[in-house]
Scaffold this motif. Structure first.
Motif, PDB file in Angstrom:
ATOM      1  N   LEU A  77      -9.057  77.395  68.660  1.00 24.81           N
ATOM      2  CA  LEU A  77      -8.640  78.788  68.412  1.00 24.81           C
ATOM      3  C   LEU A  77      -7.132  78.886  68.300  1.00 24.81           C
ATOM      4  O   LEU A  77      -6.607  79.574  67.427  1.00 24.81           O
ATOM      5  CB  LEU A  77      -9.109  79.699  69.554  1.00 24.81           C
ATOM      6  N   GLY A 111      -5.729  78.128  64.986  1.00 23.69           N
ATOM      7  CA  GLY A 111      -6.086  78.992  63.862  1.00 23.69           C
ATOM      8  C   GLY A 111      -7.429  78.732  63.215  1.00 23.69           C
ATOM      9  O   GLY A 111      -7.726  79.275  62.151  1.00 23.69           O
ATOM     10  N   VAL A 112      -8.273  77.877  63.827  1.00 22.51           N
ATOM     11  CA  VAL A 112      -9.607  77.627  63.269  1.00 22.51           C
ATOM     12  C   VAL A 112     -10.464  78.862  63.517  1.00 22.51           C
ATOM     13  O   VAL A 112     -10.407  79.478  64.581  1.00 22.51           O
ATOM     14  CB  VAL A 112     -10.245  76.368  63.909  1.00 22.51           C
ATOM     15  N   SER A 113     -11.276  79.241  62.529  1.00 17.78           N
ATOM     16  CA  SER A 113     -12.102  80.445  62.647  1.00 17.78           C
ATOM     17  C   SER A 113     -13.215  80.241  63.666  1.00 17.78           C
ATOM     18  O   SER A 113     -13.679  79.117  63.888  1.00 17.78           O
ATOM     19  CB  SER A 113     -12.722  80.811  61.300  1.00 17.78           C
ATOM     20  N   LEU A 114     -13.652  81.334  64.264  1.00 21.61           N
ATOM     21  CA  LEU A 114     -14.717  81.298  65.264  1.00 21.61           C
ATOM     22  C   LEU A 114     -16.009  80.751  64.645  1.00 21.61           C
ATOM     23  O   LEU A 114     -16.780  80.066  65.316  1.00 21.61           O
ATOM     24  CB  LEU A 114     -14.945  82.702  65.839  1.00 21.61           C
ATOM     25  N   GLN A 115     -16.219  81.021  63.376  1.00 21.02           N
ATOM     26  CA  GLN A 115     -17.419  80.524  62.691  1.00 21.02           C
ATOM     27  C   GLN A 115     -17.409  78.990  62.626  1.00 21.02           C
ATOM     28  O   GLN A 115     -18.416  78.341  62.896  1.00 21.02           O
ATOM     29  CB  GLN A 115     -17.478  81.118  61.280  1.00 21.02           C
ATOM     30  N   GLN A 116     -16.251  78.418  62.266  1.00 14.75           N
ATOM     31  CA  GLN A 116     -16.116  76.954  62.224  1.00 14.75           C
ATOM     32  C   GLN A 116     -16.248  76.357  63.622  1.00 14.75           C
ATOM     33  O   GLN A 116     -16.845  75.299  63.809  1.00 14.75           O
ATOM     34  CB  GLN A 116     -14.756  76.555  61.630  1.00 14.75           C
ATOM     35  N   VAL A 135      -8.961  74.928  58.653  1.00 17.12           N
ATOM     36  CA  VAL A 135     -10.084  75.617  58.006  1.00 17.12           C
ATOM     37  C   VAL A 135     -11.389  74.955  58.436  1.00 17.12           C
ATOM     38  O   VAL A 135     -12.256  75.584  59.021  1.00 17.12           O
ATOM     39  CB  VAL A 135      -9.952  75.594  56.463  1.00 17.12           C
TER      40      VAL A 135
END
Length: 200
Positions: free
Chosen positions: A97, A100-105, A131
């Motif tokens: 987190l 910057g990695v998305s919660l979905q990933q 990403v």
């Protein structure tokens, strides 16, 4: 999420990528001791060891991102108990987190890690370009990602394992068998007296 390891030649780029991986501690081959399976940690302890807030812990449990595997909360006042593995995953989620990695990933990565044996986790390095998240289980895979420019940062789970182990050595844990009393701590003298009165 698995990355195929390329049989690349030792080009200058590859040598530089390998050196970079070594400097970042991503090729860290860790020997770890197995944590006891019947010991759980309360929410505040899990937060302290993982470096997260209680609000994050609560939200991730409610959304089933990371649930307590030793003892789930059932009803008001009951205590959740997190295993060593749960706390390791919490710390990894926090690191992903922060970068910057998305919660979905992250959810995909956590699901993938959940399928692994506990000992396997220490031999994994997670790489991300911010990403996507890639799982690497060999030095070659890490180097290939760095050389290809995909892996902007990595998390060697063996290192995280040792950090969590160090934190938990200073924090209270409790055996699952004694975890039934929501408001009692096993080392609490008063709680011991109350238990003695109840049992006999």
């Amino acid at each position: 999420m698995a990355v195929s390891s390329g049989e690349g030649k030792a080009t200058p780029d590859r040598h530089m990528a390998s050196r970079r991986a070594g400097e970042q501690g991503l090729l860290f081959d860790t020997q770890v001791s197995m944590p006891p399976e019947d010991v759980g940690y309360r929410g505040p302890t899990a937060c302290a060891a993982a470096g997260i807030t209680y609000r994050q812990l609560d939200y991730w449990a409610r959304t089933k991102l990371v649930e307590p595997s030793v003892q789930p909360a059932h009803g008001s006042g009951s205590q959740r108990l997190y295993s060593f593995r749960d706390i390791l995953v919490l710390k990894v989620v926090k690191r992903l987190l922060d970068t910057g990695v998305s919660l979905q990933q992250i959810r995909t990565a956590v699901t993938h890690l959940r399928d692994r044996g506990v000992r396997d986790l220490a031999q994994i390095t997670l790489m991300s370009d911010g990403v996507s998240v890639y799982e690497c289980t060999s030095a070659d895979e890490v180097v290939d990602l760095l050389q290809g420019g995909q892996g902007v940062f990595g998390i060697a789970l063996g290192r995280v394992w040792q950090e969590v182990e160090g934190s938990l050595a200073e924090l209270p844990g409790e055996r699952a068998a004694t975890a039934g009393d929501a408001d009692e701590h096993p080392h609490d003298e008063l709680a011991g007296r109350r238990r003695a009165r109840r049992t006999g």
